[in-house]
Design a protein around this motif. Structure first.
Motif, PDB file in Angstrom:
ATOM      1  N   VAL A  42       0.860  -1.180   0.000  1.00 24.47           N
ATOM      2  CA  VAL A  42       0.000   0.000   0.000  1.00 24.47           C
ATOM      3  C   VAL A  42       0.895   1.228   0.000  1.00 24.47           C
ATOM      4  O   VAL A  42       1.892   1.283   0.724  1.00 24.47           O
ATOM      5  CB  VAL A  42      -0.942   0.024   1.228  1.00 24.47           C
ATOM      6  CG1 VAL A  42      -1.708   1.330   1.304  1.00 24.47           C
ATOM      7  CG2 VAL A  42      -1.905  -1.149   1.179  1.00 24.47           C
ATOM      8  N   GLU A  43       0.539   2.207  -0.830  1.00 21.11           N
ATOM      9  CA  GLU A  43       1.310   3.439  -0.937  1.00 21.11           C
ATOM     10  C   GLU A  43       0.443   4.618  -0.517  1.00 21.11           C
ATOM     11  O   GLU A  43      -0.716   4.723  -0.908  1.00 21.11           O
ATOM     12  CB  GLU A  43       1.766   3.630  -2.381  1.00 21.11           C
ATOM     13  CG  GLU A  43       2.551   4.898  -2.612  1.00 21.11           C
ATOM     14  CD  GLU A  43       2.961   5.034  -4.058  1.00 21.11           C
ATOM     15  OE1 GLU A  43       4.107   4.657  -4.372  1.00 21.11           O
ATOM     16  OE2 GLU A  43       2.130   5.506  -4.859  1.00 21.11           O
ATOM     17  N   PHE A  44       1.011   5.487   0.323  1.00 22.68           N
ATOM     18  CA  PHE A  44       0.361   6.720   0.763  1.00 22.68           C
ATOM     19  C   PHE A  44       1.106   7.879   0.098  1.00 22.68           C
ATOM     20  O   PHE A  44       2.328   7.953   0.180  1.00 22.68           O
ATOM     21  CB  PHE A  44       0.449   6.865   2.282  1.00 22.68           C
ATOM     22  CG  PHE A  44      -0.217   5.758   3.041  1.00 22.68           C
ATOM     23  CD1 PHE A  44      -1.531   5.882   3.464  1.00 22.68           C
ATOM     24  CD2 PHE A  44       0.467   4.593   3.333  1.00 22.68           C
ATOM     25  CE1 PHE A  44      -2.146   4.853   4.171  1.00 22.68           C
ATOM     26  CE2 PHE A  44      -0.137   3.565   4.035  1.00 22.68           C
ATOM     27  CZ  PHE A  44      -1.449   3.697   4.448  1.00 22.68           C
ATOM     28  N   LEU A  45       0.387   8.795  -0.542  1.00 17.16           N
ATOM     29  CA  LEU A  45       0.999   9.920  -1.236  1.00 17.16           C
ATOM     30  C   LEU A  45       0.270  11.205  -0.871  1.00 17.16           C
ATOM     31  O   LEU A  45      -0.964  11.259  -0.922  1.00 17.16           O
ATOM     32  CB  LEU A  45       0.935   9.706  -2.753  1.00 17.16           C
ATOM     33  CG  LEU A  45       1.409  10.845  -3.642  1.00 17.16           C
ATOM     34  CD1 LEU A  45       2.893  11.117  -3.455  1.00 17.16           C
ATOM     35  CD2 LEU A  45       1.111  10.538  -5.094  1.00 17.16           C
ATOM     36  N   ALA A  46       1.044  12.235  -0.475  1.00 18.12           N
ATOM     37  CA  ALA A  46       0.470  13.539  -0.160  1.00 18.12           C
ATOM     38  C   ALA A  46       1.437  14.622  -0.619  1.00 18.12           C
ATOM     39  O   ALA A  46       2.640  14.394  -0.722  1.00 18.12           O
ATOM     40  CB  ALA A  46       0.214  13.662   1.339  1.00 18.12           C
ATOM     41  N   THR A  47       0.877  15.819  -0.876  1.00  8.53           N
ATOM     42  CA  THR A  47       1.699  16.946  -1.302  1.00  8.53           C
ATOM     43  C   THR A  47       1.056  18.252  -0.868  1.00  8.53           C
ATOM     44  O   THR A  47      -0.159  18.317  -0.662  1.00  8.53           O
ATOM     45  CB  THR A  47       1.899  16.959  -2.837  1.00  8.53           C
ATOM     46  OG1 THR A  47       2.828  17.994  -3.168  1.00  8.53           O
ATOM     47  CG2 THR A  47       0.599  17.166  -3.574  1.00  8.53           C
ATOM     48  N   ASN A  48       1.893  19.271  -0.724  1.00 11.77           N
ATOM     49  CA  ASN A  48       1.390  20.633  -0.533  1.00 11.77           C
ATOM     50  C   ASN A  48       1.862  21.508  -1.694  1.00 11.77           C
ATOM     51  O   ASN A  48       1.865  22.718  -1.604  1.00 11.77           O
ATOM     52  CB  ASN A  48       1.814  21.204   0.814  1.00 11.77           C
ATOM     53  CG  ASN A  48       3.311  21.358   0.955  1.00 11.77           C
ATOM     54  OD1 ASN A  48       4.060  21.257  -0.014  1.00 11.77           O
ATOM     55  ND2 ASN A  48       3.756  21.595   2.166  1.00 11.77           N
ATOM     56  N   LEU A  49       2.310  20.883  -2.753  1.00 11.25           N
ATOM     57  CA  LEU A  49       2.837  21.459  -3.986  1.00 11.25           C
ATOM     58  C   LEU A  49       4.267  21.967  -3.852  1.00 11.25           C
ATOM     59  O   LEU A  49       4.917  22.240  -4.845  1.00 11.25           O
ATOM     60  CB  LEU A  49       1.928  22.552  -4.554  1.00 11.25           C
ATOM     61  CG  LEU A  49       0.513  22.094  -4.917  1.00 11.25           C
ATOM     62  CD1 LEU A  49      -0.288  23.260  -5.484  1.00 11.25           C
ATOM     63  CD2 LEU A  49       0.547  20.945  -5.914  1.00 11.25           C
ATOM     64  N   ALA A  50       4.788  22.100  -2.627  1.00 13.94           N
ATOM     65  CA  ALA A  50       6.193  22.447  -2.420  1.00 13.94           C
ATOM     66  C   ALA A  50       6.970  21.212  -1.973  1.00 13.94           C
ATOM     67  O   ALA A  50       8.115  21.014  -2.350  1.00 13.94           O
ATOM     68  CB  ALA A  50       6.329  23.550  -1.382  1.00 13.94           C
ATOM     69  N   VAL A  51       6.309  20.386  -1.169  1.00 12.47           N
ATOM     70  CA  VAL A  51       6.905  19.161  -0.630  1.00 12.47           C
ATOM     71  C   VAL A  51       5.926  18.016  -0.871  1.00 12.47           C
ATOM     72  O   VAL A  51       4.721  18.178  -0.699  1.00 12.47           O
ATOM     73  CB  VAL A  51       7.173  19.291   0.887  1.00 12.47           C
ATOM     74  CG1 VAL A  51       7.716  18.004   1.454  1.00 12.47           C
ATOM     75  CG2 VAL A  51       8.128  20.441   1.168  1.00 12.47           C
ATOM     76  N   SER A  52       6.465  16.860  -1.246  1.00 16.76           N
ATOM     77  CA  SER A  52       5.640  15.661  -1.427  1.00 16.76           C
ATOM     78  C   SER A  52       6.230  14.530  -0.605  1.00 16.76           C
ATOM     79  O   SER A  52       7.431  14.489  -0.355  1.00 16.76           O
ATOM     80  CB  SER A  52       5.613  15.228  -2.892  1.00 16.76           C
ATOM     81  OG  SER A  52       5.011  16.215  -3.679  1.00 16.76           O
TER      82      SER A  52
END
Length: 90
Positions: A42-52
């Motif tokens: 399982v992969e979790f992916l998140a970003t704030n457009l500056a850091v991922s």
């Protein structure tokens, strides 16, 4: 998508991904965590457009592969309140 994992482990991984996702943004899509389940991970992916952040774990039992977007803040709040040993995402 359906997978089961140890609550503590899933909570830590989800919390790490959620730490990158902003609480409120003009683009609601980045307030979410993308979860992708394959046959063995399982992969979790998140970003704030500056850091991922992209985190993959094999310490889960995947029943049905698939993808989902969940609100980072709500998901972490729910998992913090759960007292179970394992958690299932469906």
């Amino acid at each position: 998508m359906k997978f089961t994992g140890k609550s503590k482990s899933v909570r830590q991984l989800l919390g790490l991904a959620a730490s990158v996702a902003p609480d409120k943004d003009l683009r609601p899509i980045i307030e979410n965590i993308a979860i992708s389940a394959t046959e063995d991970s399982v992969e979790f992916l998140a970003t704030n457009l500056a850091v991922s952040v992209r985190i993959t774990t094999t310490d889960v039992d995947v029943k049905t592969p698939g993808d989902v977007l969940i609100n980072a803040k709500k998901a972490t709040q729910i998992l913090k309140r759960m007292g179970r040993e394992s958690v299932t995402f469906q």
